[in-house]
Design an enzyme around this catalytic site. Structure first.
Site, PDB file in Angstrom:
ATOM      1  N   ASP A  91       0.853  -1.191   0.000  1.00  0.00           N
ATOM      2  CA  ASP A  91       0.000   0.000   0.000  1.00  0.00           C
ATOM      3  C   ASP A  91       0.893   1.246   0.000  1.00  0.00           C
ATOM      4  O   ASP A  91       1.908   1.310   0.693  1.00  0.00           O
ATOM      5  CB  ASP A  91      -0.913  -0.001   1.230  1.00  0.00           C
ATOM      6  N   ILE A  92       0.480   2.247  -0.759  1.00  0.00           N
ATOM      7  CA  ILE A  92       1.276   3.463  -0.893  1.00  0.00           C
ATOM      8  C   ILE A  92       1.272   4.292   0.393  1.00  0.00           C
ATOM      9  O   ILE A  92       2.177   5.098   0.628  1.00  0.00           O
ATOM     10  CB  ILE A  92       0.762   4.295  -2.098  1.00  0.00           C
ATOM     11  N   ASN A  94     -12.814  -3.343   2.466  1.00  0.00           N
ATOM     12  CA  ASN A  94     -13.807  -2.279   2.551  1.00  0.00           C
ATOM     13  C   ASN A  94     -14.774  -2.414   1.375  1.00  0.00           C
ATOM     14  O   ASN A  94     -14.349  -2.643   0.238  1.00  0.00           O
ATOM     15  CB  ASN A  94     -13.116  -0.916   2.497  1.00  0.00           C
ATOM     16  N   GLN A 126     -14.619   2.619   1.104  1.00  0.00           N
ATOM     17  CA  GLN A 126     -13.894   2.028  -0.031  1.00  0.00           C
ATOM     18  C   GLN A 126     -13.560   3.149  -0.999  1.00  0.00           C
ATOM     19  O   GLN A 126     -14.452   3.806  -1.538  1.00  0.00           O
ATOM     20  CB  GLN A 126     -14.739   0.958  -0.736  1.00  0.00           C
ATOM     21  N   HIS A 144     -10.382  -5.420  -3.498  1.00  0.00           N
ATOM     22  CA  HIS A 144      -9.046  -5.671  -2.952  1.00  0.00           C
ATOM     23  C   HIS A 144      -9.133  -6.086  -1.494  1.00  0.00           C
ATOM     24  O   HIS A 144     -10.032  -5.681  -0.769  1.00  0.00           O
ATOM     25  CB  HIS A 144      -8.143  -4.437  -3.083  1.00  0.00           C
ATOM     26  N   LEU A 145      -8.160  -6.881  -1.105  1.00  0.00           N
ATOM     27  CA  LEU A 145      -7.964  -7.230   0.300  1.00  0.00           C
ATOM     28  C   LEU A 145      -6.801  -6.410   0.818  1.00  0.00           C
ATOM     29  O   LEU A 145      -5.775  -6.278   0.138  1.00  0.00           O
ATOM     30  CB  LEU A 145      -7.617  -8.720   0.451  1.00  0.00           C
ATOM     31  N   HIS A 146      -6.960  -5.884   2.034  1.00  0.00           N
ATOM     32  CA  HIS A 146      -5.831  -5.313   2.756  1.00  0.00           C
ATOM     33  C   HIS A 146      -5.297  -6.417   3.662  1.00  0.00           C
ATOM     34  O   HIS A 146      -6.067  -7.072   4.359  1.00  0.00           O
ATOM     35  CB  HIS A 146      -6.280  -4.165   3.666  1.00  0.00           C
TER      36      HIS A 146
HETATM   37  P1  AMP Z   1      -9.848   1.299   0.219  1.00  0.00           P
HETATM   38  O1  AMP Z   1     -10.212   2.470   1.082  1.00  0.00           O
HETATM   39  O2  AMP Z   1     -10.177  -0.014   0.890  1.00  0.00           O
HETATM   40  O3  AMP Z   1     -10.424   1.418  -1.174  1.00  0.00           O
HETATM   41  O4  AMP Z   1      -8.281   1.306   0.114  1.00  0.00           O
HETATM   42  C1  AMP Z   1      -7.566   1.784  -0.978  1.00  0.00           C
HETATM   43  C2  AMP Z   1      -6.115   1.710  -0.619  1.00  0.00           C
HETATM   44  O5  AMP Z   1      -5.354   1.883  -1.798  1.00  0.00           O
HETATM   45  C3  AMP Z   1      -5.648   2.775   0.381  1.00  0.00           C
HETATM   46  O6  AMP Z   1      -5.093   2.129   1.534  1.00  0.00           O
HETATM   47  C4  AMP Z   1      -4.589   3.566  -0.411  1.00  0.00           C
HETATM   48  O7  AMP Z   1      -3.509   3.976   0.385  1.00  0.00           O
HETATM   49  C5  AMP Z   1      -4.172   2.540  -1.459  1.00  0.00           C
HETATM   50  N1  AMP Z   1      -3.620   3.096  -2.688  1.00  0.00           N
HETATM   51  C6  AMP Z   1      -4.142   4.087  -3.445  1.00  0.00           C
HETATM   52  N2  AMP Z   1      -3.371   4.309  -4.527  1.00  0.00           N
HETATM   53  C7  AMP Z   1      -2.354   3.413  -4.461  1.00  0.00           C
HETATM   54  C8  AMP Z   1      -1.220   3.145  -5.279  1.00  0.00           C
HETATM   55  N3  AMP Z   1      -0.982   3.810  -6.419  1.00  0.00           N
HETATM   56  N4  AMP Z   1      -0.370   2.151  -4.905  1.00  0.00           N
HETATM   57  C9  AMP Z   1      -0.598   1.461  -3.769  1.00  0.00           C
HETATM   58  N5  AMP Z   1      -1.645   1.676  -2.950  1.00  0.00           N
HETATM   59  C10 AMP Z   1      -2.513   2.644  -3.285  1.00  0.00           C
END
Ligand code: AMP
Length: 122
Positions: free
Chosen positions: A33-34, A91, A98, A104-106
Site C-alpha cells: 500500500d502506498i 472495505n 472504499q 481488494h484485500l488489505h
Molecule cells: P480502500 O479504502 O479499501 O479502497 O483502500 C484503498 C487503498 O489503496 C488505500 O489504503 C490507499 O492507500 C491505497 N492506494 C491508493 N493508490 C495506491 C497506489 N498507487 N499504490 C498502492 N496503494 C494505493
C-alpha cells in the site's frame, strides 16, 4: 454501478502506473500500500474487473475466486506473517470508505493490530 476501467488499480494491472510488487500470478497481484497503516500493509487484487467483494463473490468464476484467495494466502506465507498473525480487511461501499472501486484485500501485520474496529460505533 459499472466497473470504471480507469480506476487506479486497473491502471496498475495494465502497467500504466508502477507498484511495489510482492506477488503476482494469473489470478492476482499483490503490492505494498502506498500509504501503509501498519508495518506490513499489502493489497491483493484480482485480475478481473470486479468492483467489490459483492461483485467478485457474485460474478467471478469459481476458479478465479479460488485462485485469488490462494494467492492471498501465498502472500501471507511469503511474508512469513505467522506465527505473529495478521488481519485481512475488505472495505465495501461508502460506509466502509472504499476508495478504489476495484475489489481488494488489505493485509495488515507486523505489530499488535489492536481491536478489530474502532470502539464506540454503537
Ligand atoms: P480502500 O479504502 O479499501 O479502497 O483502500 C484503498 C487503498 O489503496 C488505500 O489504503 C490507499 O492507500 C491505497 N492506494 C491508493 N493508490 C495506491 C497506489 N498507487 N499504490 C498502492 N496503494 C494505493
Amino acid at each position: 454501478m459499472s466497473y470504471d476501467p480507469n480506476n487506479i488499480f486497473a491502471r496498475i494491472l495494465r502497467g500504466e502506473i508502477p507498484c511495489n510488487k510482492v506477488y503476482e500470478d494469473e489470478y492476482a497481484l499483490a503490492f505494498h500500500d502506498i500509504a501503509p497503516q501498519a508495518p506490513v500493509h499489502v493489497l491483493v487484487i484480482p485480475k478481473g474487473e470486479y468492483i467489490s467483494f459483492d461483485d467478485f463473490s457474485q460474478t467471478a468464476p469459481a476458479e478465479a475466486m479460488a485462485g485469488f484467495y490462494r494467492a492471498a494466502q501465498k502472500v501471507t506465507q511469503m511474508l512469513e506473517l505467522q506465527p505473529g498473525g495478521y488481519r485481512i480487511l475488505a472495505n465495501t461501499g461508502a460506509d466502509a470508505h472504499q476508495e478504489v472501486p476495484h475489489y481488494h484485500l488489505h493485509i495488515f501485520a507486523g505489530c499488535d493490530l489492536g481491536w478489530m474496529i474502532k470502539r464506540g460505533l454503537v
